[in-house]
Design a protein around this motif. Structure first.
Motif, PDB file in Angstrom:
ATOM      1  N   LEU A 130      24.517  17.150 -58.906  1.00 17.99           N
ATOM      2  CA  LEU A 130      25.513  18.119 -58.439  1.00 17.99           C
ATOM      3  C   LEU A 130      25.431  18.323 -56.930  1.00 17.99           C
ATOM      4  CD1 LEU A 130      25.346  20.880 -61.225  1.00 17.99           C
ATOM      5  CD2 LEU A 130      27.096  19.127 -60.896  1.00 17.99           C
ATOM      6  N   GLY A 131      24.764  17.423 -56.240  1.00 18.32           N
ATOM      7  CA  GLY A 131      24.531  17.605 -54.818  1.00 18.32           C
ATOM      8  C   GLY A 131      25.587  16.974 -53.934  1.00 18.32           C
ATOM      9  N   CYS A 132      25.342  17.050 -52.642  1.00 23.26           N
ATOM     10  CA  CYS A 132      26.216  16.462 -51.624  1.00 23.26           C
ATOM     11  C   CYS A 132      25.506  16.622 -50.282  1.00 23.26           C
ATOM     12  CB  CYS A 132      27.582  17.147 -51.600  1.00 23.26           C
ATOM     13  SG  CYS A 132      27.534  18.887 -51.142  1.00 23.26           S
ATOM     14  N   VAL A 133      26.148  16.227 -49.210  1.00 23.63           N
ATOM     15  CA  VAL A 133      25.561  16.346 -47.880  1.00 23.63           C
ATOM     16  C   VAL A 133      25.090  17.774 -47.599  1.00 23.63           C
ATOM     17  CG1 VAL A 133      26.109  16.335 -45.414  1.00 23.63           C
ATOM     18  CG2 VAL A 133      26.779  14.387 -46.832  1.00 23.63           C
ATOM     19  N   GLY A 134      25.976  18.727 -47.797  1.00 28.03           N
ATOM     20  CA  GLY A 134      25.672  20.104 -47.430  1.00 28.03           C
ATOM     21  C   GLY A 134      24.559  20.730 -48.236  1.00 28.03           C
ATOM     22  N   MET A 135      24.376  20.284 -49.474  1.00 28.26           N
ATOM     23  CA  MET A 135      23.404  20.934 -50.344  1.00 28.26           C
ATOM     24  C   MET A 135      21.960  20.521 -50.050  1.00 28.26           C
ATOM     25  SD  MET A 135      25.499  21.239 -53.940  1.00 28.26           S
ATOM     26  CE  MET A 135      24.217  22.204 -54.748  1.00 28.26           C
ATOM     27  N   TRP A 136      21.773  19.537 -49.171  1.00 35.21           N
ATOM     28  CA  TRP A 136      20.416  19.234 -48.708  1.00 35.21           C
ATOM     29  C   TRP A 136      19.904  20.296 -47.739  1.00 35.21           C
ATOM     30  CZ3 TRP A 136      17.079  15.862 -50.647  1.00 35.21           C
ATOM     31  CH2 TRP A 136      17.528  14.702 -51.280  1.00 35.21           C
ATOM     32  N   GLY A 137      20.819  21.133 -47.210  1.00 39.25           N
ATOM     33  CA  GLY A 137      20.404  22.124 -46.230  1.00 39.25           C
ATOM     34  C   GLY A 137      19.874  21.464 -44.973  1.00 39.25           C
ATOM     35  N   ASP A 138      18.785  22.004 -44.410  1.00 36.94           N
ATOM     36  CA  ASP A 138      18.226  21.437 -43.176  1.00 36.94           C
ATOM     37  C   ASP A 138      17.047  20.511 -43.453  1.00 36.94           C
ATOM     38  OD1 ASP A 138      16.289  23.270 -43.903  1.00 36.94           O
ATOM     39  OD2 ASP A 138      16.279  24.358 -42.002  1.00 36.94           O
TER      40      ASP A 138
ATOM     41  N   GLY B 144      10.379  10.884 -36.897  1.00 35.40           N
ATOM     42  CA  GLY B 144      10.947  10.106 -35.799  1.00 35.40           C
ATOM     43  C   GLY B 144      11.969   9.086 -36.267  1.00 35.40           C
ATOM     44  N   CYS B 145      12.250   9.063 -37.556  1.00 32.56           N
ATOM     45  CA  CYS B 145      13.236   8.134 -38.106  1.00 32.56           C
ATOM     46  C   CYS B 145      14.641   8.717 -37.996  1.00 32.56           C
ATOM     47  CB  CYS B 145      12.949   7.866 -39.588  1.00 32.56           C
ATOM     48  SG  CYS B 145      11.407   7.005 -39.918  1.00 32.56           S
ATOM     49  N   GLY B 146      15.633   7.852 -38.080  1.00 33.92           N
ATOM     50  CA  GLY B 146      16.975   8.318 -38.304  1.00 33.92           C
ATOM     51  C   GLY B 146      17.122   8.688 -39.770  1.00 33.92           C
ATOM     52  N   VAL B 147      17.925   9.690 -40.043  1.00 35.37           N
ATOM     53  CA  VAL B 147      18.156  10.113 -41.431  1.00 35.37           C
ATOM     54  C   VAL B 147      19.648  10.076 -41.706  1.00 35.37           C
ATOM     55  CG1 VAL B 147      17.915  11.972 -43.114  1.00 35.37           C
ATOM     56  CG2 VAL B 147      16.071  11.537 -41.483  1.00 35.37           C
ATOM     57  N   PHE B 148      20.034   9.296 -42.700  1.00 33.96           N
ATOM     58  CA  PHE B 148      21.438   9.176 -43.083  1.00 33.96           C
ATOM     59  C   PHE B 148      21.616   9.844 -44.437  1.00 33.96           C
ATOM     60  CE2 PHE B 148      25.126   7.226 -45.031  1.00 33.96           C
ATOM     61  CZ  PHE B 148      26.036   7.172 -43.982  1.00 33.96           C
ATOM     62  N   VAL B 149      22.485  10.861 -44.469  1.00 28.67           N
ATOM     63  CA  VAL B 149      22.755  11.624 -45.685  1.00 28.67           C
ATOM     64  C   VAL B 149      24.221  11.444 -46.036  1.00 28.67           C
ATOM     65  CG1 VAL B 149      22.440  13.880 -46.769  1.00 28.67           C
ATOM     66  CG2 VAL B 149      21.198  13.332 -44.685  1.00 28.67           C
ATOM     67  N   TYR B 150      24.513  11.202 -47.300  1.00 27.12           N
ATOM     68  CA  TYR B 150      25.917  11.031 -47.668  1.00 27.12           C
ATOM     69  C   TYR B 150      26.209  11.636 -49.033  1.00 27.12           C
ATOM     70  CZ  TYR B 150      24.743   7.169 -50.894  1.00 27.12           C
ATOM     71  OH  TYR B 150      24.244   6.419 -51.932  1.00 27.12           O
ATOM     72  N   SER B 151      27.479  11.924 -49.261  1.00 24.40           N
ATOM     73  CA  SER B 151      27.948  12.408 -50.567  1.00 24.40           C
ATOM     74  C   SER B 151      28.549  11.233 -51.317  1.00 24.40           C
ATOM     75  CB  SER B 151      29.013  13.507 -50.389  1.00 24.40           C
ATOM     76  OG  SER B 151      28.510  14.612 -49.667  1.00 24.40           O
ATOM     77  N   ARG B 152      28.074  10.985 -52.521  1.00 17.36           N
ATOM     78  CA  ARG B 152      28.659   9.925 -53.322  1.00 17.36           C
ATOM     79  C   ARG B 152      30.101  10.277 -53.681  1.00 17.36           C
ATOM     80  NH1 ARG B 152      23.735  10.663 -55.831  1.00 17.36           N
ATOM     81  NH2 ARG B 152      24.661  11.397 -57.781  1.00 17.36           N
ATOM     82  N   ALA B 153      30.870   9.261 -54.030  1.00 14.65           N
ATOM     83  CA  ALA B 153      32.259   9.500 -54.448  1.00 14.65           C
ATOM     84  C   ALA B 153      32.277  10.510 -55.584  1.00 14.65           C
ATOM     85  CB  ALA B 153      32.909   8.192 -54.882  1.00 14.65           C
ATOM     86  N   GLY B 154      33.209  11.469 -55.480  1.00 17.69           N
ATOM     87  CA  GLY B 154      33.290  12.536 -56.471  1.00 17.69           C
ATOM     88  C   GLY B 154      32.576  13.803 -56.062  1.00 17.69           C
ATOM     89  N   TYR B 155      31.881  13.769 -54.918  1.00 18.26           N
ATOM     90  CA  TYR B 155      31.090  14.919 -54.474  1.00 18.26           C
ATOM     91  C   TYR B 155      31.432  15.299 -53.040  1.00 18.26           C
ATOM     92  CZ  TYR B 155      28.158  13.798 -58.514  1.00 18.26           C
ATOM     93  OH  TYR B 155      27.706  13.544 -59.778  1.00 18.26           O
ATOM     94  N   GLY B 156      31.136  16.556 -52.698  1.00 23.14           N
ATOM     95  CA  GLY B 156      31.345  17.016 -51.334  1.00 23.14           C
ATOM     96  C   GLY B 156      32.771  16.778 -50.886  1.00 23.14           C
ATOM     97  N   LYS B 157      32.909  16.173 -49.709  1.00 21.24           N
ATOM     98  CA  LYS B 157      34.233  15.862 -49.172  1.00 21.24           C
ATOM     99  C   LYS B 157      34.585  14.385 -49.351  1.00 21.24           C
ATOM    100  CE  LYS B 157      34.102  19.523 -45.637  1.00 21.24           C
ATOM    101  NZ  LYS B 157      32.832  20.127 -46.119  1.00 21.24           N
ATOM    102  N   SER B 158      33.801  13.681 -50.146  1.00 23.99           N
ATOM    103  CA  SER B 158      34.087  12.270 -50.412  1.00 23.99           C
ATOM    104  C   SER B 158      35.272  12.128 -51.349  1.00 23.99           C
ATOM    105  CB  SER B 158      32.853  11.582 -51.009  1.00 23.99           C
ATOM    106  OG  SER B 158      31.796  11.546 -50.071  1.00 23.99           O
ATOM    107  N   SER B 159      35.797  10.912 -51.444  1.00 22.97           N
ATOM    108  CA  SER B 159      36.958  10.679 -52.293  1.00 22.97           C
ATOM    109  C   SER B 159      36.603  10.946 -53.759  1.00 22.97           C
ATOM    110  CB  SER B 159      37.458   9.241 -52.118  1.00 22.97           C
ATOM    111  OG  SER B 159      36.408   8.309 -52.329  1.00 22.97           O
ATOM    112  N   PRO B 160      37.588  11.378 -54.561  1.00 25.02           N
ATOM    113  CA  PRO B 160      37.322  11.693 -55.966  1.00 25.02           C
ATOM    114  C   PRO B 160      37.121  10.431 -56.798  1.00 25.02           C
ATOM    115  CG  PRO B 160      39.657  11.911 -55.493  1.00 25.02           C
ATOM    116  CD  PRO B 160      38.990  11.625 -54.181  1.00 25.02           C
ATOM    117  N   VAL B 161      36.687  10.638 -58.031  1.00 26.43           N
ATOM    118  CA  VAL B 161      36.533   9.535 -58.976  1.00 26.43           C
ATOM    119  C   VAL B 161      37.294   9.880 -60.247  1.00 26.43           C
ATOM    120  CG1 VAL B 161      34.289   8.809 -58.111  1.00 26.43           C
ATOM    121  CG2 VAL B 161      34.401  10.528 -59.910  1.00 26.43           C
ATOM    122  N   PRO B 162      37.780   8.870 -60.973  1.00 30.59           N
ATOM    123  CA  PRO B 162      38.445   9.149 -62.240  1.00 30.59           C
ATOM    124  C   PRO B 162      37.437   9.574 -63.300  1.00 30.59           C
ATOM    125  CG  PRO B 162      38.279   6.778 -61.891  1.00 30.59           C
ATOM    126  CD  PRO B 162      37.806   7.435 -60.633  1.00 30.59           C
ATOM    127  N   LEU B 163      37.854  10.492 -64.144  1.00 33.51           N
ATOM    128  CA  LEU B 163      37.019  10.943 -65.260  1.00 33.51           C
ATOM    129  C   LEU B 163      37.618  10.427 -66.569  1.00 33.51           C
ATOM    130  CD1 LEU B 163      36.328  14.663 -64.237  1.00 33.51           C
ATOM    131  CD2 LEU B 163      34.935  12.634 -63.756  1.00 33.51           C
TER     132      LEU B 163
END
Length: 271
Positions: free
Chosen positions: A39-47, A57-76
């Motif tokens: 049930l997560g997304c980019v925003g729900m990781w917090g800080d 010291g690494c780069g951190v890439f966070v993303y919302s899978r399709a169907g979550y957050g502001k990503s494109s929806p998925v068919p159900l």
């Protein structure tokens, strides 16, 4: 590829994914790719991603899978193979699109399972290790009971209201996760076979009181994996170690990341 902005939408063709990029880009430093829970997304990781970038010291890439957050929806409805599809289709496209060169997959719950499937089905030498927080490799009775309780909470409106702050289409996000577990023969879902093919070190972080899985999940990894498996079992913690025990989880993950990446650097310089 175009340089990654700090945040935005990543066009992968079949789907458009919301993301955040913290710290150095993949061409400048190792990258930690974070895969969220059911049930997560980019925003729900917090800080937590920001703290992880600062600690490693690494780069951190966070993303919302399709169907979550502001990503494109998925068919159900989703199919019970949805995590395998994420690992075989979406994640490889994403890693290539961001210019991923070396780093570690950091997954929570569903995201941990997807990371494990990817690690066991792709011999991707860019991936140096896996951090699996509250992973599930099989379906347990406690998992189904807690998912059923989540449906009751959602239908009672309180959970729906809270989730709607993070997901553009909250019903797709919730039902895409909840229905597939409760309305299919999901008890036959089992990814333990994939674990035997993982060839990089693993850190499992799990709460003793995790309401979605027992220590049986850890035992399966220890039984099936031929790679090193470190375990951090946290007392008094439920299903979200990064939120419930931020400091110790950050320390455990950061120590693992630094050790794994340092060993690769040492091996590379020796060669």
């Amino acid at each position: 590829m175009t340089a990654l902005a700090d945040q935005g939408l990543l066009d992968l063709g079949p789907e458009t994914l919301e993301y955040r990029m913290i710290g150095p880009r993949p061409d400048a430093a190792p990258t930690l790719v974070m895969l969220h829970e059911g049930l997560g997304c980019v925003g729900m990781w917090g800080d937590f991603p920001d703290k992880l970038a600062a600690a490693t010291g690494c780069g951190v890439f966070v993303y919302s899978r399709a169907g979550y957050g502001k990503s494109s929806p998925v068919p159900l409805p989703r199919q019970i193979t949805y995590m395998h599809e994420e690992a075989s289709q979406s994640l490889p496209r994403l890693l290539d699109a961001i210019g991923f060169q070396r780093g570690i997959l950091v997954g929570h719950s569903d995201g941990a399972s997807i990371a494990a499937i990817y690690g066991g089905s792709h011999q991707d030498h860019r991936v140096r290790g896996l951090v699996l927080m509250a992973p599930h490799f099989i379906v347990e009775d406690v998992s189904v009971r807690s998912i059923a309780a989540a449906r009751e909470a959602y239908n009672g409106a309180d959970l729906r209201t809270r989730l709607a702050k993070y997901h553009s289409n909250v019903d797709v996000a919730f039902r895409g996760w909840n229905d597939v577990w409760l309305e299919n023969d999901f008890r036959q879902w089992d990814i333990s076979e994939e674990l035997a093919y993982i060839r990089v070190p693993i850190l499992i972080v799990q709460g003793v009181d995790d309401q979605y899985g027992t220590v049986r999940q850890i035992e399966i990894a220890q039984e099936e994996c031929y790679c090193p498996v470190d375990v951090a079992l946290l007392p008094g913690v439920k299903h979200n170690p990064a939120r419930e025990a931020t400091d110790i989880t950050l320390q455990m993950v950061s120590d693992f990341v630094r050790r794994i990446l340092r060993s690769h650097e040492t091996a590379a310089s020796a060669a």
